[in-house]
Motif scaffolding. Structure first.
Motif, PDB file in Angstrom:
ATOM      1  N   ASN A  63     -27.398  82.753  62.505  1.00 55.45           N
ATOM      2  CA  ASN A  63     -28.615  81.994  62.753  1.00 55.45           C
ATOM      3  C   ASN A  63     -29.339  82.549  63.976  1.00 55.45           C
ATOM      4  O   ASN A  63     -28.705  82.976  64.942  1.00 55.45           O
ATOM      5  N   ASP A  64     -30.665  82.513  63.931  1.00 60.57           N
ATOM      6  CA  ASP A  64     -31.471  82.924  65.078  1.00 60.57           C
ATOM      7  C   ASP A  64     -31.548  81.749  66.046  1.00 60.57           C
ATOM      8  O   ASP A  64     -32.490  80.957  66.016  1.00 60.57           O
ATOM      9  N   THR A  65     -30.539  81.624  66.890  1.00 57.14           N
ATOM     10  CA  THR A  65     -30.558  80.529  67.856  1.00 57.14           C
ATOM     11  C   THR A  65     -31.314  80.900  69.129  1.00 57.14           C
ATOM     12  O   THR A  65     -31.701  80.009  69.891  1.00 57.14           O
ATOM     13  N   ALA A  66     -31.555  82.185  69.361  1.00 54.57           N
ATOM     14  CA  ALA A  66     -32.291  82.601  70.555  1.00 54.57           C
ATOM     15  C   ALA A  66     -33.709  82.034  70.550  1.00 54.57           C
ATOM     16  O   ALA A  66     -34.249  81.708  71.614  1.00 54.57           O
ATOM     17  N   SER A  67     -34.330  81.910  69.370  1.00 52.90           N
ATOM     18  CA  SER A  67     -35.694  81.386  69.294  1.00 52.90           C
ATOM     19  C   SER A  67     -35.783  79.945  69.767  1.00 52.90           C
ATOM     20  O   SER A  67     -36.870  79.450  70.081  1.00 52.90           O
ATOM     21  N   PHE A  68     -34.634  79.251  69.804  1.00 54.23           N
ATOM     22  CA  PHE A  68     -34.598  77.864  70.273  1.00 54.23           C
ATOM     23  C   PHE A  68     -33.908  77.761  71.630  1.00 54.23           C
ATOM     24  O   PHE A  68     -33.564  76.686  72.071  1.00 54.23           O
ATOM     25  N   SER A  69     -33.729  78.922  72.289  1.00 49.02           N
ATOM     26  CA  SER A  69     -33.121  79.023  73.607  1.00 49.02           C
ATOM     27  C   SER A  69     -31.693  78.489  73.610  1.00 49.02           C
ATOM     28  O   SER A  69     -31.295  77.717  74.488  1.00 49.02           O
ATOM     29  N   VAL A  70     -30.920  78.941  72.627  1.00 44.77           N
ATOM     30  CA  VAL A  70     -29.497  78.632  72.558  1.00 44.77           C
ATOM     31  C   VAL A  70     -28.748  79.959  72.587  1.00 44.77           C
ATOM     32  O   VAL A  70     -28.578  80.616  71.564  1.00 44.77           O
ATOM     33  N   ALA A  71     -28.328  80.364  73.801  1.00 38.29           N
ATOM     34  CA  ALA A  71     -27.566  81.604  73.957  1.00 38.29           C
ATOM     35  C   ALA A  71     -26.071  81.349  73.999  1.00 38.29           C
ATOM     36  O   ALA A  71     -25.282  82.189  73.593  1.00 38.29           O
ATOM     37  N   GLY A  72     -25.697  80.180  74.504  1.00 39.81           N
ATOM     38  CA  GLY A  72     -24.294  79.797  74.550  1.00 39.81           C
ATOM     39  C   GLY A  72     -24.157  78.303  74.385  1.00 39.81           C
ATOM     40  O   GLY A  72     -24.880  77.529  75.011  1.00 39.81           O
ATOM     41  N   THR A  73     -23.227  77.884  73.535  1.00 38.30           N
ATOM     42  CA  THR A  73     -22.989  76.463  73.299  1.00 38.30           C
ATOM     43  C   THR A  73     -21.613  76.293  72.676  1.00 38.30           C
ATOM     44  O   THR A  73     -20.931  77.276  72.377  1.00 38.30           O
ATOM     45  N   ASP A  74     -21.206  75.024  72.480  1.00 35.99           N
ATOM     46  CA  ASP A  74     -19.887  74.794  71.894  1.00 35.99           C
ATOM     47  C   ASP A  74     -19.894  73.521  71.059  1.00 35.99           C
ATOM     48  O   ASP A  74     -20.921  72.875  70.885  1.00 35.99           O
ATOM     49  N   LEU A  75     -18.742  73.213  70.508  1.00 39.24           N
ATOM     50  CA  LEU A  75     -18.474  72.013  69.709  1.00 39.24           C
ATOM     51  C   LEU A  75     -19.021  72.164  68.298  1.00 39.24           C
ATOM     52  O   LEU A  75     -18.561  73.003  67.576  1.00 39.24           O
ATOM     53  N   GLY A  76     -19.981  71.364  67.887  1.00 37.03           N
ATOM     54  CA  GLY A  76     -20.469  71.471  66.515  1.00 37.03           C
ATOM     55  C   GLY A  76     -19.880  70.439  65.580  1.00 37.03           C
ATOM     56  O   GLY A  76     -19.587  70.736  64.420  1.00 37.03           O
ATOM     57  N   SER A  77     -19.694  69.202  66.072  1.00 36.51           N
ATOM     58  CA  SER A  77     -19.300  68.123  65.167  1.00 36.51           C
ATOM     59  C   SER A  77     -20.457  67.808  64.233  1.00 36.51           C
ATOM     60  O   SER A  77     -21.613  68.097  64.544  1.00 36.51           O
ATOM     61  N   MET A  78     -20.171  67.184  63.107  1.00 36.10           N
ATOM     62  CA  MET A  78     -21.153  67.075  62.019  1.00 36.10           C
ATOM     63  C   MET A  78     -21.301  65.648  61.525  1.00 36.10           C
ATOM     64  O   MET A  78     -20.328  64.892  61.488  1.00 36.10           O
ATOM     65  N   VAL A  79     -22.535  65.305  61.125  1.00 38.23           N
ATOM     66  CA  VAL A  79     -22.838  64.022  60.506  1.00 38.23           C
ATOM     67  C   VAL A  79     -23.747  64.273  59.313  1.00 38.23           C
ATOM     68  O   VAL A  79     -24.751  64.990  59.428  1.00 38.23           O
ATOM     69  N   ASN A  80     -23.402  63.692  58.181  1.00 39.54           N
ATOM     70  CA  ASN A  80     -24.221  63.793  56.973  1.00 39.54           C
ATOM     71  C   ASN A  80     -25.159  62.597  56.886  1.00 39.54           C
ATOM     72  O   ASN A  80     -24.722  61.448  57.000  1.00 39.54           O
ATOM     73  N   ASP A 123     -20.337  81.051  52.753  1.00 40.68           N
ATOM     74  CA  ASP A 123     -20.868  82.216  53.463  1.00 40.68           C
ATOM     75  C   ASP A 123     -21.444  81.835  54.816  1.00 40.68           C
ATOM     76  O   ASP A 123     -22.297  82.535  55.362  1.00 40.68           O
ATOM     77  N   GLY A 124     -21.001  80.739  55.369  1.00 36.58           N
ATOM     78  CA  GLY A 124     -21.552  80.251  56.631  1.00 36.58           C
ATOM     79  C   GLY A 124     -22.582  79.161  56.386  1.00 36.58           C
ATOM     80  O   GLY A 124     -22.835  78.765  55.243  1.00 36.58           O
ATOM     81  N   ILE A 125     -23.184  78.666  57.452  1.00 35.24           N
ATOM     82  CA  ILE A 125     -24.174  77.592  57.367  1.00 35.24           C
ATOM     83  C   ILE A 125     -25.485  78.064  57.985  1.00 35.24           C
ATOM     84  O   ILE A 125     -25.523  78.466  59.153  1.00 35.24           O
ATOM     85  N   ASP A 126     -26.549  78.008  57.190  1.00 34.67           N
ATOM     86  CA  ASP A 126     -27.883  78.359  57.667  1.00 34.67           C
ATOM     87  C   ASP A 126     -28.551  77.136  58.277  1.00 34.67           C
ATOM     88  O   ASP A 126     -28.791  76.140  57.585  1.00 34.67           O
ATOM     89  N   PHE A 127     -28.862  77.195  59.568  1.00 37.84           N
ATOM     90  CA  PHE A 127     -29.597  76.112  60.199  1.00 37.84           C
ATOM     91  C   PHE A 127     -31.067  76.193  59.802  1.00 37.84           C
ATOM     92  O   PHE A 127     -31.665  77.272  59.809  1.00 37.84           O
ATOM     93  N   GLU A 128     -31.656  75.049  59.499  1.00 35.47           N
ATOM     94  CA  GLU A 128     -33.060  75.010  59.090  1.00 35.47           C
ATOM     95  C   GLU A 128     -33.973  74.434  60.152  1.00 35.47           C
ATOM     96  O   GLU A 128     -35.188  74.558  60.060  1.00 35.47           O
ATOM     97  N   GLY A 129     -33.401  73.796  61.155  1.00 29.44           N
ATOM     98  CA  GLY A 129     -34.212  73.236  62.222  1.00 29.44           C
ATOM     99  C   GLY A 129     -33.340  72.686  63.331  1.00 29.44           C
ATOM    100  O   GLY A 129     -32.111  72.616  63.217  1.00 29.44           O
ATOM    101  N   TRP A 130     -33.988  72.321  64.426  1.00 27.05           N
ATOM    102  CA  TRP A 130     -33.316  71.774  65.597  1.00 27.05           C
ATOM    103  C   TRP A 130     -34.051  70.518  66.045  1.00 27.05           C
ATOM    104  O   TRP A 130     -35.240  70.345  65.738  1.00 27.05           O
ATOM    105  N   VAL A 131     -33.355  69.659  66.764  1.00 24.76           N
ATOM    106  CA  VAL A 131     -34.040  68.599  67.502  1.00 24.76           C
ATOM    107  C   VAL A 131     -34.752  69.297  68.656  1.00 24.76           C
ATOM    108  O   VAL A 131     -34.098  69.892  69.514  1.00 24.76           O
ATOM    109  N   GLU A 132     -36.076  69.244  68.660  1.00 28.14           N
ATOM    110  CA  GLU A 132     -36.866  70.079  69.557  1.00 28.14           C
ATOM    111  C   GLU A 132     -37.455  69.294  70.720  1.00 28.14           C
ATOM    112  O   GLU A 132     -37.704  68.090  70.621  1.00 28.14           O
TER     113      GLU A 132
END
Length: 382
Positions: A63-80, A123-132
């Motif tokens: 995922n292109d996380t740099a465009s959302f200024s995410v260079a380093g992060t952790d965790l990634g719990s999920m809610v449907n 094949d991984g998870i494609d992010f489609e958006g962020w809380v901006e």
């Protein structure tokens, strides 16, 4: 048996610096019915075919996380929530030296979230958006105070899990007071925030919180049906990574979730029948051990509960006969010798394949301080 990216093969990180910024995970999905029969046999014999599928965040990620200024992060719990899945990340940095290890850098936000409708985990998870935020970068759901470590205030607010009631989304967080030795930290409290507009804005849930010295700081949740009613179950651990698991529940309605008096705590068994108390002090430990960053879900393949967690070394999986146990022996899921600095293996019942036999999960690596996507097969006894 393992497929590893170049970034995950960096110089080994000493086990003593495994994690400072970890937390438990969570999952959503259709509510299973609680069967209180404790006498069913354990059926999980092991895991196989562990595979690192993709890096989800940071440089070299799918995922292109740099465009959302995410260079380093952790965790990634999920809610449907409907056809969306939200991924909740911890301390996030927009600027980082390429050689940085762990949670450090510039443009620090205490928590951020991405979302996707990608329901193919193979094949991984494609992010489609962020809380901006106001300028289109990944914004904090609720910002921490960022006081100095040891100053007695609040260093950060770390999201620990989430769940949904209809389209209303709740996320629990821990207010971190002090980061101590690896795997040890102190909290001011845990609490909830809520979004009623599809994750765009968030606000605190007034009055719903647990004290920082309690066993109810980091959560894993699942919605269940019991006695004809829907409930949210919370498997809970204290601050850090050196405590056992306790259990609480609340009716799966917004009114109950936002009422601090509506929560009850598993207080042991009367025969096979669980006993629930309104008093937190009556809560009994259901899993002993060194439990960190836990995640719990119902496995349709095993027809058992499964719990994943890390212990400042490796990641493990256990099966549970009922939500309160008995819980089986820990089985190594991801070896720390292969992935030094691993933590927070988070499940989601949406992301299973092969009729539920193959589980897919997030996993954080302290070096390079980003989130990866893994899979493994459950081996069930005949």
């Amino acid at each position: 048996m393992h497929r590893r990216t170049a970034s995950s093969r960096r110089a080994l990180v000493a086990a003593s610096v495994v994690v400072v910024l970890g937390l438990p995970g969570c999952a959503g999905g259709g509510p299973p019915s609680v069967d209180p029969d404790p006498d069913k046999p354990f059926v999980l014999e092991g895991v196989s075919k562990l595979t690192e599928i993709a890096q989800l965040t940071g440089p070299d990620a799918m995922n292109d996380t740099a465009s959302f200024s995410v260079a380093g992060t952790d965790l990634g719990s999920m809610v449907n929530v409907g056809d969306k899945t939200f991924f909740f990340f911890g301390d996030t940095f927009g600027e980082r030296d390429p050689e940085s290890i762990g949670g450090q850098g510039g443009f620090w936000r205490s928590n951020v979230a991405a979302w996707t409708t990608d329901d193919d985990p193979t094949d991984g998870i494609d992010f489609e958006g962020w809380v901006e935020d106001d300028i289109g970068l990944a914004g904090a759901l609720i910002e921490g105070d960022h006081d100095a470590n040891g100053a007695g205030g609040e260093v950060t607010k770390i999201p620990t899990c989430g769940f949904a009631i209809g389209e209303t989304i709740y996320v629990s967080y821990m207010s971190v007071k002090f980061w101590g030795e690896p795997g040890a930290w102190d909290a001011n409290r845990s609490a909830l925030i809520v979004s009623r507009d599809d994750g765009r804005t968030w606000s605190p849930v007034d009055g719903v919180e647990w004290p920082g010295d309690s066993n109810f700081i980091q959560f894993a949740t699942a919605q269940v049906t019991e006695g004809g009613e829907d409930w949210i179950y919370f498997w809970s651990i204290p601050s850090g990574r050196f405590g056992g698991v306790q259990l609480m529940r609340v009716r799966a309605t917004e009114a109950a979730v936002e009422d601090p008096s509506a929560y009850s705590y598993f207080a042991g068994l009367d025969g096979d029948a669980p006993q629930w108390s309104d008093e937190m002090r009556d809560a009994e430990t259901i899993v002993d051990g060194t439990i960190g960053e836990l995640s719990v879900m119902w496995s349709t393949y095993l027809e058992r509960w499964i719990m994943t967690y890390s212990d400042a070394g490796s990641a493990y999986i256990r099966e549970g006969i009922t939500p309160w146990g008995p819980w089986g022996e820990a089985i190594e899921l991801v070896p720390g010798s292969e992935y030094p600095g691993l933590y927070s293996p988070y499940l989601n019942p949406r992301y299973v394949t092969e009729d539920g036999r193959r589980i897919h999960f997030t996993l954080s690596l302290w070096d390079p301080y980003n989130v990866f996507w893994f899979s493994a097969d459950l081996e069930r006894a005949d």
